[in-house]
Each structure stands twice: as C-alpha cells, then as structure tokens.
Design an enzyme around this catalytic site. Structure first.
Site, PDB file in Angstrom:
ATOM      1  N   HIS A  62       0.816  -1.180  -0.042  1.00  0.00           N
ATOM      2  CA  HIS A  62       0.002  -0.024  -0.063  1.00  0.00           C
ATOM      3  C   HIS A  62       0.910   1.233  -0.098  1.00  0.00           C
ATOM      4  O   HIS A  62       1.534   1.520   1.042  1.00  0.00           O
ATOM      5  CB  HIS A  62      -0.784  -0.014   1.041  1.00  0.00           C
ATOM      6  CG  HIS A  62      -2.232   1.112   1.162  1.00  0.00           C
ATOM      7  ND1 HIS A  62      -3.400   0.798   1.207  1.00  0.00           N
ATOM      8  CD2 HIS A  62      -1.848   2.392   1.221  1.00  0.00           C
ATOM      9  CE1 HIS A  62      -3.961   1.839   1.199  1.00  0.00           C
ATOM     10  NE2 HIS A  62      -3.032   2.945   1.120  1.00  0.00           N
ATOM     11  N   HIS A  64       1.059   5.215  -2.283  1.00  0.00           N
ATOM     12  CA  HIS A  64       0.554   6.106  -3.295  1.00  0.00           C
ATOM     13  C   HIS A  64       1.814   6.652  -3.978  1.00  0.00           C
ATOM     14  O   HIS A  64       2.325   7.982  -3.489  1.00  0.00           O
ATOM     15  CB  HIS A  64      -0.230   7.338  -2.558  1.00  0.00           C
ATOM     16  CG  HIS A  64      -1.391   6.825  -1.711  1.00  0.00           C
ATOM     17  ND1 HIS A  64      -2.506   7.083  -2.410  1.00  0.00           N
ATOM     18  CD2 HIS A  64      -1.628   6.233  -0.715  1.00  0.00           C
ATOM     19  CE1 HIS A  64      -3.579   6.316  -1.507  1.00  0.00           C
ATOM     20  NE2 HIS A  64      -2.817   6.004  -0.572  1.00  0.00           N
ATOM     21  N   GLN A 157      -9.930   9.173  -5.084  1.00  0.00           N
ATOM     22  CA  GLN A 157      -9.536   9.903  -3.764  1.00  0.00           C
ATOM     23  C   GLN A 157     -10.804  10.729  -3.147  1.00  0.00           C
ATOM     24  O   GLN A 157     -10.932  10.646  -1.993  1.00  0.00           O
ATOM     25  CB  GLN A 157      -8.301  10.727  -3.994  1.00  0.00           C
ATOM     26  CG  GLN A 157      -7.960  11.577  -3.064  1.00  0.00           C
ATOM     27  CD  GLN A 157      -7.050  10.902  -1.943  1.00  0.00           C
ATOM     28  OE1 GLN A 157      -5.928  10.681  -2.177  1.00  0.00           O
ATOM     29  NE2 GLN A 157      -7.878  10.996  -0.860  1.00  0.00           N
ATOM     30  N   HIS A 215      -9.760   1.833   0.450  1.00  0.00           N
ATOM     31  CA  HIS A 215      -9.468   2.521   1.564  1.00  0.00           C
ATOM     32  C   HIS A 215     -10.854   2.531   2.446  1.00  0.00           C
ATOM     33  O   HIS A 215     -11.833   3.223   2.174  1.00  0.00           O
ATOM     34  CB  HIS A 215      -9.196   4.136   1.213  1.00  0.00           C
ATOM     35  CG  HIS A 215      -7.764   4.402   0.658  1.00  0.00           C
ATOM     36  ND1 HIS A 215      -7.224   3.750  -0.485  1.00  0.00           N
ATOM     37  CD2 HIS A 215      -6.862   5.176   1.263  1.00  0.00           C
ATOM     38  CE1 HIS A 215      -6.175   4.092  -0.623  1.00  0.00           C
ATOM     39  NE2 HIS A 215      -5.723   4.933   0.403  1.00  0.00           N
ATOM     40  N   GLU A 218     -11.066   4.898   7.229  1.00  0.00           N
ATOM     41  CA  GLU A 218      -9.806   5.612   7.647  1.00  0.00           C
ATOM     42  C   GLU A 218      -9.875   6.852   8.513  1.00  0.00           C
ATOM     43  O   GLU A 218      -9.856   8.028   8.101  1.00  0.00           O
ATOM     44  CB  GLU A 218      -8.824   5.829   6.679  1.00  0.00           C
ATOM     45  CG  GLU A 218      -7.407   6.080   7.020  1.00  0.00           C
ATOM     46  CD  GLU A 218      -6.542   6.666   5.868  1.00  0.00           C
ATOM     47  OE1 GLU A 218      -5.247   7.079   6.244  1.00  0.00           O
ATOM     48  OE2 GLU A 218      -6.982   6.715   4.697  1.00  0.00           O
ATOM     49  N   ASP A 314       2.175   3.164   2.946  1.00  0.00           N
ATOM     50  CA  ASP A 314       0.994   4.129   2.634  1.00  0.00           C
ATOM     51  C   ASP A 314       1.471   5.590   2.028  1.00  0.00           C
ATOM     52  O   ASP A 314       1.343   5.742   0.943  1.00  0.00           O
ATOM     53  CB  ASP A 314       0.167   4.910   3.844  1.00  0.00           C
ATOM     54  CG  ASP A 314      -1.255   5.443   3.555  1.00  0.00           C
ATOM     55  OD1 ASP A 314      -1.373   5.351   2.431  1.00  0.00           O
ATOM     56  OD2 ASP A 314      -1.718   5.959   4.393  1.00  0.00           O
TER      57      ASP A 314
END
Length: 427
Positions: A62, A64, A157, A215, A218, A314
């Site tokens: 995981h 980005h 997102q 996701h 969170e 992350d």
C-alpha cells in the site's frame, strides 16, 4: 559486481532452519536448496550470503506513488490530519504533469529497489478528469517491470458518487489498464453513498476481472463501519481472497460486542487487511484530547484469528506523511510497537508481515524460497528475523531472476576507547 546470472548462493541462513544452506539457481529459477556441512568458499558465479538470512523480497502492499515526494509543495500539512492532507494534495494536483508524476514515482521506486522491495501495489488518484497520474503510472509500470512488479489501484480519492463523474472516471481507469478497483466509502458524502459505492466497486471488479482494495474506515469515528459491507459483499460473491480492506483504523474504536460479531464475518469472508503503522499513528487521534488513540486496526487480534493482515507504508514524503525512505523494516518496527507485538516469537516472525502476508494480499503466485519459484530473494546480514529487526539491518543483496539488482555495503562503526573497537550491535 558482475551482472551475470548467479548459479549458486552459498552460506545462507533460512528462516526456521538450522545451519547453513546453498541455493541453486538455473534460468532465473530456484532449482534446488541443499544443506551445507560448513562454510563454503566463494566460486565463480556464486554469491556469498555471508551467513546472512535469505528471505523472499519485501512487498509494499500500500503506497501512493503518484503523491510521493510532494511534501511541502506548495504547502505543508500543518495540522497533521488526513483531511488537510487531502486539501494539500488538491493544491499540488493542480500542478501535475505527466513527466512530473513519472519522475517522482521513479525516485521512490529506486529507493524501494535499494531497500529490497520487488512487489508494489500503488494507489493512483483517479478523481481527475484527465487521469494524468494514472496514464503516467501505467507507463511506469511497464518501465519498472524488470525490477519491480507494480500493481495499480484505480483510487477515487474524492469519492465515487461524491465527485463529479467519479464512477465514469473509475471505470475508464480500469479500461486503460488499472489492475485493482479502489474505493473510499468513509469519504463519500453520506453513509448511503458509501454503501452504494462499495456495491459499484464489486460490480466493476467482476465486470473487468480485477482485484479490489478499499480505503476503508480510515477515520477515528467508531460509527464508520463500512468494513462489514466490504466483508459481506466479498463473502456473498465468493471473492474474499481478491479483496483487501486498507487502514480500517476506526476498528481501533469499535466496542467489544460489535467487534466480536464483526470478526466472525471477517473470518468467513476471507478478505485481506493492510495496516499502515507509520501513517496511521501519525494521522489518527488528531481530534482527541487525552487519552489519544493509537488509531491502528486490530492487527494482533487478526493474527490470533487467522485473518490475513500485513503492513504497508501508505505514504513516503508527501502531504500525508512528511518522512520516509521506503524502508520496510521501519514500517515493521513501528507496527510491532504500536500493536504491542513485542514477544520474542512475535518479533522473530514479524518479517511475515512485510513478506508472505503481503504477497497473499497482492495475490502473488510465484513467491517464496522454494524450488521451482523464480529466483527473487533478498539477503539480510542477520541471523534471524529478530536480529534483522532489532538492528534494522540494510538489505545486503537483492536478487531478481537470478541477478543482483541492488547491494549495500554494511556500515562499520568504530569507538576509540583504550583500544579502537568495531561495534556491530550484536550481543
């Protein structure tokens, strides 16, 4: 060092095994693994593991890569919250170009290669009418393939239903070649939107034969319970092994009665989980006074229940996390601390949380130190997992397809007391 294909790795330690071993390689595969009677001398086309630990490559489940290397551009996340991170990223996203995305992603990918990572799942923001980042990352996936297997998650997102044309952009990303369908139900405008977004996610995964990585929850809100919908849909569709719930930090705040019921469903569903200790401990608990929640999902309880869970970064040096060098041992070090997995056996087995468990999450088939598998492995200058983690050792060698793709010379520290003495931090 020669880039010739290796024939043998000698003087290797293997997890859970006594003594030293030699690993035979042929045509980029592991052909055999044999015990040694003692230390062997180096020969042509062999690599001396120097009595280090041989394990499969680290897996980053995981990250980005489209946002990496952007911390402070144009502004820093001063509050340290997830939501300000999204605001700061929206500012930076306005400046994106194709080459910008590729250059930054490659910079972090090189760090990952240096740190023994050979499998990466990156989430790429598709809340963008031009899909600039996605198109750039699809090119990077092909370019980096000799060194890293890159999975791309089409990540909405700003929501599937809460962002203009969000669903259409998500589907277009899959048509262009994204490997995994993403979602962010807790960021949708309403709970109803969140649930509906998950139904659409599963429908798209089935339509395009893709994996799913959500996701999920969170947030520190104990009422954020979208993980139950993810698990229920995975169970109903028989897709559990292909589904991942990332973060699930709200689970840290669930009451015991609800969690007990939830775990039954999680085990039945067979879904995977990714916790991101460095970022979770940084972003969560920001709205608490004291005591402050750690805000990491229930990793220890998942392990005890036989639920597959692994650790990821992350973010590396971006609006959500201002630090990082893509070192998986740093992730594991933090994770074992905040999850209170500090018994000797838990620490010694901890490498599984950044190797085998992560490989299962990514649905990797050709993985592990076994005859017949690809000769993809790393060598750590350590006796076992406990030693590797305690001393935070570098990756001595990373081998892919039987060739060395990265090496690190161990540092040597000397103290000058009555006599100079080399310090290796061993007992």
């Amino acid at each position: 060092m020669s880039n010739n294909a290796l024939q043998t790795i000698i003087n290797a330690r293997l997890p859970g095994e006594e003594g030293l071993w030699q690993i035979h390689l042929q045509d980029g595969k592991i052909s055999a693994i044999d015990a040694q009677s003692g230390v062997m001398p180096i020969t042509e086309n062999s690599l001396d593991a120097e009595q280090g630990l041989v394990i499969p490559p680290f897996v980053e489940p995981h990250i980005h890569l489209d946002t990496t290397q952007t911390a402070g551009q144009p502004n820093w996340n001063q509050s340290g919250t997830l939501f300000e991170g999204i605001e700061r990223w929206a500012e930076r996203k306005a400046l994106l170009t194709h080459d910008d995305v590729k250059q930054r992603a490659w910079q972090t990918l090189k760090w990952q290669i240096a740190n023994g990572i050979q499998h990466v799942r990156t989430h790429v923001d598709v809340s963008d009418a031009t899909l600039t980042a996605l198109k750039a990352m699809l090119e990077v996936k092909q370019e980096v393939a000799p060194w890293i297997d890159l999975q791309i998650v089409a990540f909405p997102q700003e929501g599937i239903l809460s962002y203009p044309n969000g669903e259409a952009l998500l589907e277009e990303a899959l048509r262009l070649g994204a490997d995994v369908v993403g979602a962010i139900p807790h960021f949708e405008f309403t709970r109803e939107y969140g649930v509906e977004s998950l139904h659409k996610t599963f429908a798209l995964a089935q339509k395009y034969d893709r994996l799913i990585d959500v996701h999920c929850d969170e947030i520190d809100d104990e009422q954020s319970r979208f993980v139950e919908t993810v698990a229920a849909l995975a169970h109903h569709e028989g897709m559990g092994a292909r589904v991942t719930a990332s973060h699930t930090t709200a689970m840290h705040s669930y009451n015991g009665a609800y969690t007990s019921r939830l775990f039954r469903l999680l085990k039945m569903s067979g879904i995977n989980f990714v916790a991101n200790p460095l970022v979770n401990i940084h972003l969560q608990g920001r709205f608490d006074t004291y005591p402050k929640r750690r805000g990491i999902t229930r990793v220890k309880e998942m392990l005890e229940s036989g639920i597959n869970v692994c650790f990821g970064h992350d973010d590396v040096f971006d609006p959500w996390y201002p630090l990082g060098t893509a070192n998986m041992l740093q992730v594991l070090h933090m994770g074992l601390h905040v999850c209170q997995l500090m018994g000797y056996g838990q620490i010694n087995d901890g490498l599984n949380l950044i190797t085998h468990h992560s490989a299962r999450t990514l649905n990797l088939q050709d993985y592990g130190i076994a005859a017949g598998n690809s000769a993809n492995l790393i060598i750590l200058p350590a006796e076992n997992g406990f030693d590797a983690l305690r001393r935070q050792v570098p990756v001595r060698y990373s081998v892919r397809g039987g060739k060395v793709i990265a090496s690190t010379q161990p540092a040597q520290t000397t103290v000058y007391l009555e006599q100079p003495e080399a310090i290796d931090y061993k007992r």
